[in-house]
Design a protein around this motif. Structure first.
Motif, PDB file in Angstrom:
ATOM      1  N   VAL A  40      -0.947   3.703   0.298  1.00  0.00           N
ATOM      2  CA  VAL A  40      -0.533   3.157   1.622  1.00  0.00           C
ATOM      3  C   VAL A  40      -0.609   4.391   2.672  1.00  0.00           C
ATOM      4  O   VAL A  40       0.177   5.229   2.358  1.00  0.00           O
ATOM      5  CB  VAL A  40       0.518   2.373   1.835  1.00  0.00           C
ATOM      6  CG1 VAL A  40       1.083   1.882   3.358  1.00  0.00           C
ATOM      7  CG2 VAL A  40       0.391   1.092   0.924  1.00  0.00           C
ATOM      8  N   LYS A  97       0.115   5.706   6.999  1.00  0.00           N
ATOM      9  CA  LYS A  97       0.632   4.980   7.957  1.00  0.00           C
ATOM     10  C   LYS A  97       0.196   6.179   9.076  1.00  0.00           C
ATOM     11  O   LYS A  97       0.224   7.162   8.918  1.00  0.00           O
ATOM     12  CB  LYS A  97       2.161   5.189   8.144  1.00  0.00           C
ATOM     13  CG  LYS A  97       2.430   3.948   7.408  1.00  0.00           C
ATOM     14  CD  LYS A  97       4.076   3.963   7.100  1.00  0.00           C
ATOM     15  CE  LYS A  97       4.890   3.008   6.073  1.00  0.00           C
ATOM     16  NZ  LYS A  97       6.111   3.267   5.970  1.00  0.00           N
ATOM     17  N   THR A 148      -8.049  -1.181   6.807  1.00  0.00           N
ATOM     18  CA  THR A 148      -6.665  -1.167   7.916  1.00  0.00           C
ATOM     19  C   THR A 148      -6.099  -2.607   8.252  1.00  0.00           C
ATOM     20  O   THR A 148      -6.650  -3.697   8.183  1.00  0.00           O
ATOM     21  CB  THR A 148      -7.230  -0.534   9.302  1.00  0.00           C
ATOM     22  OG1 THR A 148      -8.331  -1.278   9.958  1.00  0.00           O
ATOM     23  CG2 THR A 148      -7.774   0.702   9.062  1.00  0.00           C
ATOM     24  N   GLN A 185      -1.158  -0.730  12.096  1.00  0.00           N
ATOM     25  CA  GLN A 185      -1.483   0.748  12.300  1.00  0.00           C
ATOM     26  C   GLN A 185      -1.374   1.292  10.644  1.00  0.00           C
ATOM     27  O   GLN A 185      -1.256   2.378  10.556  1.00  0.00           O
ATOM     28  CB  GLN A 185      -0.713   1.622  13.090  1.00  0.00           C
ATOM     29  CG  GLN A 185      -1.065   1.103  14.554  1.00  0.00           C
ATOM     30  CD  GLN A 185      -0.316   2.187  15.566  1.00  0.00           C
ATOM     31  OE1 GLN A 185       0.434   2.766  15.495  1.00  0.00           O
ATOM     32  NE2 GLN A 185      -1.161   2.262  16.464  1.00  0.00           N
ATOM     33  N   ARG A 186      -1.284   0.405   9.707  1.00  0.00           N
ATOM     34  CA  ARG A 186      -1.046   0.920   8.468  1.00  0.00           C
ATOM     35  C   ARG A 186      -2.718   0.741   7.794  1.00  0.00           C
ATOM     36  O   ARG A 186      -3.287  -0.022   8.190  1.00  0.00           O
ATOM     37  CB  ARG A 186      -0.134   0.022   7.460  1.00  0.00           C
ATOM     38  CG  ARG A 186       1.330   0.348   7.793  1.00  0.00           C
ATOM     39  CD  ARG A 186       2.091  -0.189   6.855  1.00  0.00           C
ATOM     40  NE  ARG A 186       3.551  -0.315   7.060  1.00  0.00           N
ATOM     41  CZ  ARG A 186       4.414  -0.309   6.231  1.00  0.00           C
ATOM     42  NH1 ARG A 186       4.281  -0.575   4.918  1.00  0.00           N
ATOM     43  NH2 ARG A 186       5.756  -0.029   6.628  1.00  0.00           N
ATOM     44  N   ARG A 246      -4.951   0.842   3.727  1.00  0.00           N
ATOM     45  CA  ARG A 246      -4.705   1.467   2.262  1.00  0.00           C
ATOM     46  C   ARG A 246      -5.968   1.853   1.627  1.00  0.00           C
ATOM     47  O   ARG A 246      -6.992   1.275   2.121  1.00  0.00           O
ATOM     48  CB  ARG A 246      -4.449  -0.070   1.800  1.00  0.00           C
ATOM     49  CG  ARG A 246      -4.130   0.095   0.262  1.00  0.00           C
ATOM     50  CD  ARG A 246      -3.805  -1.215  -0.403  1.00  0.00           C
ATOM     51  NE  ARG A 246      -2.818  -1.976   0.175  1.00  0.00           N
ATOM     52  CZ  ARG A 246      -1.519  -1.648  -0.346  1.00  0.00           C
ATOM     53  NH1 ARG A 246      -1.213  -0.913  -1.143  1.00  0.00           N
ATOM     54  NH2 ARG A 246      -0.429  -2.252   0.199  1.00  0.00           N
TER      55      ARG A 246
END
Length: 250
Positions: free
Chosen positions: A43, A45, A75, A79-80, A82
């Motif tokens: 993940v 950020k 996405t 706003q994270r 993977r």
């Protein structure tokens, strides 16, 4: 060690130009994914990485956008992101498009290379050979891109733009092929030389089939490693289209 702790220990990017911060961030994160510093499922950020790398969120957001376009991350609205898992279906589709379009590009280029372009292709082959001996994978990949670009030199937009996009998206799988199959460098060198010979001699059908066979060999090998139950249906259909002897001439 937690994912957050692991991210805090990531090597920092090198910024070459204040106007290219987002580009340098993208290339750095891309390399971290390729080298498995950011393995599938990690993940990411934007705010955290911006703090770690000492940049604002704007270039980080742009870097994320470029990674998403390459299919390296997924996405979310918060706003994270993977890191995407290796995907046999994706590999099958990526390489089926490459086989089809690069075979077309090679056919269009056969017999129409300028002497300067042939020289660039030979120089790229030499660079790849030296880079492999020096264990310089980045140098090898850069020369590899230049070689394949020459092989479709007579293809115009939008064909080249699509070829370049799919080549970038499939580079992750190419690197795995080289990592898992060390003998691949010698095999690729012979295949590249055969492709160039066919293009230079102007053999349209052979130019297409040789570059198609080369791409199929790489992709089917990696597909067996990544998803053994996937039979590469799209790859095999694309290869069959290129190999059809009735398409050997116009």
């Amino acid at each position: 060690m937690s994912t957050i702790d692991a991210l805090e220990l990531l090597p920092p990017p090198v910024f070459t130009d204040p106007r290219r911060v987002s580009v340098d961030l993208h290339l750095h994160l891309r390399r971290l994914v390729f080298e498995n510093h950011l393995p599938p499922g990690t993940v990411l950020k934007q705010a955290q990485l911006a703090r770690i790398f000492g940049v604002s969120r704007t270039p980080m957001r742009e870097a994320f956008r470029m990674l998403q376009e390459e299919g390296l991350i997924d996405t979310a609205v918060d706003q994270r992101a993977r890191v995407r898992a290796l995907d046999g279906d994706e590999l099958d589709q990526l390489y089926s498009v490459r086989i089809t379009l690069e075979a077309l590009g090679a056919r269009l280029t056969a017999g129409r290379l300028a002497s300067s372009e042939r020289t660039r292709a030979l120089a790229a082959l030499d660079t790849m050979e030296r880079a492999q001996l020096d264990e310089d994978l980045e140098g090898w990949m850069s020369a590899h891109r230049r070689f394949h670009r020459v092989c479709v030199a007579r293809a115009d937009e939008p064909i080249v733009r699509v070829i370049d996009s799919y080549a970038q998206r499939s580079e992750r799988y190419l690197r795995l092929y080289q990592l898992w199959h060390p003998q691949s460098f010698a095999i690729a060198h012979r295949e590249h030389a055969d492709i160039l010979d066919a293009i230079v001699e102007g053999n349209v059908a052979k130019s297409g089939t040789r570059i198609a066979d080369h791409l199929a060999h790489t992709s089917i090998t990696v597909l067996a490693d990544v998803a053994g139950g996937n039979d590469g249906r799209a790859i095999r259909h694309a290869l069959a289209m290129v190999r059809d002897p009735r398409r050997g001439s116009i």
